[in-house]
Motif scaffolding. Structure first.
Motif, PDB file in Angstrom:
ATOM      1  N   ALA A 108       0.822  -1.213   0.000  1.00  0.00           N
ATOM      2  CA  ALA A 108       0.000   0.000   0.000  1.00  0.00           C
ATOM      3  C   ALA A 108       0.854   1.261   0.000  1.00  0.00           C
ATOM      4  O   ALA A 108       0.480   2.272  -0.588  1.00  0.00           O
ATOM      5  CB  ALA A 108      -0.938  -0.002   1.207  1.00  0.00           C
ATOM      6  N   ARG A 109       1.999   1.194   0.627  1.00  0.00           N
ATOM      7  CA  ARG A 109       2.853   2.391   0.675  1.00  0.00           C
ATOM      8  C   ARG A 109       3.248   2.819  -0.736  1.00  0.00           C
ATOM      9  O   ARG A 109       3.323   4.009  -1.039  1.00  0.00           O
ATOM     10  CB  ARG A 109       4.090   2.119   1.518  1.00  0.00           C
ATOM     11  N   THR A 110       3.500   1.842  -1.615  1.00  0.00           N
ATOM     12  CA  THR A 110       3.819   2.161  -2.999  1.00  0.00           C
ATOM     13  C   THR A 110       2.628   2.816  -3.675  1.00  0.00           C
ATOM     14  O   THR A 110       2.754   3.808  -4.403  1.00  0.00           O
ATOM     15  CB  THR A 110       4.218   0.888  -3.766  1.00  0.00           C
ATOM     16  N   LEU A 111       1.446   2.277  -3.439  1.00  0.00           N
ATOM     17  CA  LEU A 111       0.239   2.814  -4.064  1.00  0.00           C
ATOM     18  C   LEU A 111      -0.100   4.201  -3.541  1.00  0.00           C
ATOM     19  O   LEU A 111      -0.696   5.012  -4.250  1.00  0.00           O
ATOM     20  CB  LEU A 111      -0.945   1.876  -3.798  1.00  0.00           C
ATOM     21  N   LEU A 112       0.260   4.478  -2.301  1.00  0.00           N
ATOM     22  CA  LEU A 112      -0.181   5.707  -1.670  1.00  0.00           C
ATOM     23  C   LEU A 112       0.683   6.920  -1.993  1.00  0.00           C
ATOM     24  O   LEU A 112       0.510   7.974  -1.405  1.00  0.00           O
ATOM     25  CB  LEU A 112      -0.244   5.505  -0.149  1.00  0.00           C
ATOM     26  N   THR A 113       1.627   6.776  -2.896  1.00  0.00           N
ATOM     27  CA  THR A 113       2.369   7.949  -3.335  1.00  0.00           C
ATOM     28  C   THR A 113       1.441   8.857  -4.136  1.00  0.00           C
ATOM     29  O   THR A 113       0.468   8.414  -4.724  1.00  0.00           O
ATOM     30  CB  THR A 113       3.562   7.543  -4.210  1.00  0.00           C
ATOM     31  N   SER A 114       1.746  10.127  -4.145  1.00  0.00           N
ATOM     32  CA  SER A 114       0.884  11.078  -4.837  1.00  0.00           C
ATOM     33  C   SER A 114       1.670  12.338  -5.159  1.00  0.00           C
ATOM     34  O   SER A 114       2.684  12.638  -4.529  1.00  0.00           O
ATOM     35  CB  SER A 114      -0.322  11.441  -3.961  1.00  0.00           C
ATOM     36  N   THR A 115       1.192  13.075  -6.143  1.00  0.00           N
ATOM     37  CA  THR A 115       1.721  14.412  -6.363  1.00  0.00           C
ATOM     38  C   THR A 115       1.302  15.300  -5.194  1.00  0.00           C
ATOM     39  O   THR A 115       0.288  15.030  -4.525  1.00  0.00           O
ATOM     40  CB  THR A 115       1.151  15.014  -7.655  1.00  0.00           C
ATOM     41  N   PRO A 116       2.042  16.380  -4.941  1.00  0.00           N
ATOM     42  CA  PRO A 116       1.639  17.291  -3.858  1.00  0.00           C
ATOM     43  C   PRO A 116       0.259  17.893  -4.086  1.00  0.00           C
ATOM     44  O   PRO A 116      -0.473  18.167  -3.124  1.00  0.00           O
ATOM     45  CB  PRO A 116       2.725  18.370  -3.886  1.00  0.00           C
ATOM     46  N   GLU A 117      -0.115  18.080  -5.345  1.00  0.00           N
ATOM     47  CA  GLU A 117      -1.407  18.711  -5.654  1.00  0.00           C
ATOM     48  C   GLU A 117      -2.580  17.746  -5.519  1.00  0.00           C
ATOM     49  O   GLU A 117      -3.724  18.165  -5.335  1.00  0.00           O
ATOM     50  CB  GLU A 117      -1.394  19.261  -7.089  1.00  0.00           C
ATOM     51  N   GLY A 118      -2.310  16.462  -5.646  1.00  0.00           N
ATOM     52  CA  GLY A 118      -3.386  15.474  -5.643  1.00  0.00           C
ATOM     53  C   GLY A 118      -3.419  14.662  -4.357  1.00  0.00           C
ATOM     54  O   GLY A 118      -2.738  14.964  -3.384  1.00  0.00           O
ATOM     55  N   VAL A 119      -4.232  13.607  -4.380  1.00  0.00           N
ATOM     56  CA  VAL A 119      -4.368  12.709  -3.223  1.00  0.00           C
ATOM     57  C   VAL A 119      -4.491  11.287  -3.744  1.00  0.00           C
ATOM     58  O   VAL A 119      -5.137  11.040  -4.764  1.00  0.00           O
ATOM     59  CB  VAL A 119      -5.622  13.056  -2.386  1.00  0.00           C
ATOM     60  N   THR A 120      -3.874  10.353  -3.025  1.00  0.00           N
ATOM     61  CA  THR A 120      -4.066   8.934  -3.311  1.00  0.00           C
ATOM     62  C   THR A 120      -4.414   8.232  -2.003  1.00  0.00           C
ATOM     63  O   THR A 120      -3.664   8.337  -1.032  1.00  0.00           O
ATOM     64  CB  THR A 120      -2.809   8.302  -3.925  1.00  0.00           C
ATOM     65  N   GLY A 121      -5.546   7.544  -1.989  1.00  0.00           N
ATOM     66  CA  GLY A 121      -5.987   6.833  -0.796  1.00  0.00           C
ATOM     67  C   GLY A 121      -6.136   5.354  -1.062  1.00  0.00           C
ATOM     68  O   GLY A 121      -6.093   4.894  -2.208  1.00  0.00           O
ATOM     69  N   TYR A 122      -6.328   4.590  -0.002  1.00  0.00           N
ATOM     70  CA  TYR A 122      -6.446   3.142  -0.115  1.00  0.00           C
ATOM     71  C   TYR A 122      -7.492   2.633   0.867  1.00  0.00           C
ATOM     72  O   TYR A 122      -7.489   3.022   2.033  1.00  0.00           O
ATOM     73  CB  TYR A 122      -5.101   2.464   0.173  1.00  0.00           C
ATOM     74  N   ILE A 123      -8.384   1.771   0.386  1.00  0.00           N
ATOM     75  CA  ILE A 123      -9.417   1.170   1.229  1.00  0.00           C
ATOM     76  C   ILE A 123      -9.214  -0.340   1.241  1.00  0.00           C
ATOM     77  O   ILE A 123      -9.118  -0.965   0.185  1.00  0.00           O
ATOM     78  CB  ILE A 123     -10.835   1.476   0.699  1.00  0.00           C
ATOM     79  N   ASP A 124      -9.167  -0.927   2.422  1.00  0.00           N
ATOM     80  CA  ASP A 124      -9.142  -2.379   2.569  1.00  0.00           C
ATOM     81  C   ASP A 124     -10.594  -2.843   2.602  1.00  0.00           C
ATOM     82  O   ASP A 124     -11.260  -2.768   3.641  1.00  0.00           O
ATOM     83  CB  ASP A 124      -8.410  -2.764   3.852  1.00  0.00           C
ATOM     84  N   ALA A 125     -11.097  -3.259   1.452  1.00  0.00           N
ATOM     85  CA  ALA A 125     -12.509  -3.650   1.357  1.00  0.00           C
ATOM     86  C   ALA A 125     -12.686  -4.676   0.249  1.00  0.00           C
ATOM     87  O   ALA A 125     -11.866  -4.787  -0.660  1.00  0.00           O
ATOM     88  CB  ALA A 125     -13.388  -2.426   1.081  1.00  0.00           C
ATOM     89  N   ASP A 126     -13.774  -5.415   0.343  1.00  0.00           N
ATOM     90  CA  ASP A 126     -14.101  -6.474  -0.608  1.00  0.00           C
ATOM     91  C   ASP A 126     -15.118  -5.956  -1.610  1.00  0.00           C
ATOM     92  O   ASP A 126     -16.027  -5.205  -1.253  1.00  0.00           O
ATOM     93  CB  ASP A 126     -14.683  -7.671   0.150  1.00  0.00           C
ATOM     94  N   VAL A 127     -14.976  -6.382  -2.875  1.00  0.00           N
ATOM     95  CA  VAL A 127     -15.910  -5.949  -3.909  1.00  0.00           C
ATOM     96  C   VAL A 127     -17.343  -6.341  -3.565  1.00  0.00           C
ATOM     97  O   VAL A 127     -18.304  -5.683  -3.999  1.00  0.00           O
ATOM     98  CB  VAL A 127     -15.506  -6.532  -5.285  1.00  0.00           C
ATOM     99  N   HIS A 128     -17.523  -7.388  -2.757  1.00  0.00           N
ATOM    100  CA  HIS A 128     -18.865  -7.818  -2.381  1.00  0.00           C
ATOM    101  C   HIS A 128     -19.537  -6.859  -1.399  1.00  0.00           C
ATOM    102  O   HIS A 128     -20.704  -7.040  -1.060  1.00  0.00           O
ATOM    103  CB  HIS A 128     -18.828  -9.214  -1.760  1.00  0.00           C
TER     104      HIS A 128
END
Length: 270
Positions: free
Chosen positions: A118-138
């Motif tokens: 998740a740390r890799t995914l959570l990188t972002s530009t300073p102007e934007g935001v990147t978030g992560y949810i631990d959830a199931d498609v169901h």
């Protein structure tokens, strides 16, 4: 492959004795975040259904084209990526923020290996935001509630559901998940979809025995669907040209690409 890469991190839910889709898919596209069991099952499936590697690459390339189209040509600045998978080159946030640095992206997955990255995914530009949810498609309500913490659900959102509804085995349930999520976003939002098919005109008949082997030897279980069933996920939305087509052929960069047994589509909520 001659060796096994052991992903770092971990989770109490991590099971390395059974092949898992996120890791096998990573193996097929040339990644290193997989285990020997994933490689074995991946090779077996590829032996039964050799086009699967082409499908994996075509699906990934489709993601890039769809995100670029929505960010550059449709002005979309918010993306909800359901069923993220393992990070690789040019993830959704990287593509979108390269075009529009203020883009906001929320990733959704519940695989422990993805959580470890998740740390890799959570990188972002300073102007934007990147978030992560631990959830199931169901659980679409949890997805929507979690997304609302990062995204403005009063503004258009691109809902990315690439290769994820095939893990919802009941078609009616899958349709309801799409309806619930799309009901939570406003007009002008988009659904970006890929889905494997068993349709013979696209070479998909080999998906049937390959998926039977997968369901007996790996997790989570998977299903393919015909064109009409996949089209039903898009009901009430307006398809962006060229419509529901093999994902390799959706606004392809190269002329006349070969079809793969994996549908792709982008549709807008009117």
């Amino acid at each position: 492959m001659s060796g096994t890469h052991t992903p770092s991190g971990g989770s109490p839910r991590l099971n390395t004795s059974v092949a898992h889709n996120a890791r096998v898919w990573n193996y097929w596209i040339g990644g290193k975040d997989n285990y020997e069991v994933d490689q074995r099952v991946g090779e077996q499936v590829a032996g039964m259904f050799p086009v699967i590697r082409d499908v994996a690459r075509a699906d990934r390339d489709f993601l890039g084209r769809a995100v670029r189209h929505l960010a550059a040509e449709r002005g979309i600045r918010q993306f909800l990526d359901v069923g993220t998978g393992l990070p690789t080159v040019d993830n959704t946030h990287e593509i979108a923020q390269r075009i529009a640095p203020d883009s906001r992206i929320v990733y959704v997955d519940n695989d422990p290996i993805v959580l470890a990255h998740a740390r890799t995914l959570l990188t972002s530009t300073p102007e934007g935001v990147t978030g992560y949810i631990d959830a199931d498609v169901h659980d679409p309500d949890t997805i929507v509630a979690g997304a609302a913490a990062t995204l403005d659900l009063g503004r258009p959102v691109a809902v990315m559901m690439l290769g994820i509804l095939n893990f919802v085995l009941e078609t009616d349930r899958a349709r309801e998940i799409v309806r619930r999520i799309m009901a939570a976003v406003p007009p002008g939002s988009y659904l970006v979809l890929t889905h494997p098919t068993y349709d013979a005109d696209l070479g998909g008949e080999g998906n049937v025995p390959a998926m039977e082997f997968w369901n007996a030897n790996a997790t989570p279980p998977i299903t393919a669907r015909g064109r009409a069933e996949v089209a039903a996920f898009l009901e009430g939305l307006d398809l962006v040209e060229p419509g529901l087509v093999p994902c390799s052929q959706w606004r392809a960069d190269a002329p006349s690409p070969a079809a793969v047994p994996q549908f792709g589509a982008v549709a807008v909520k009117p």
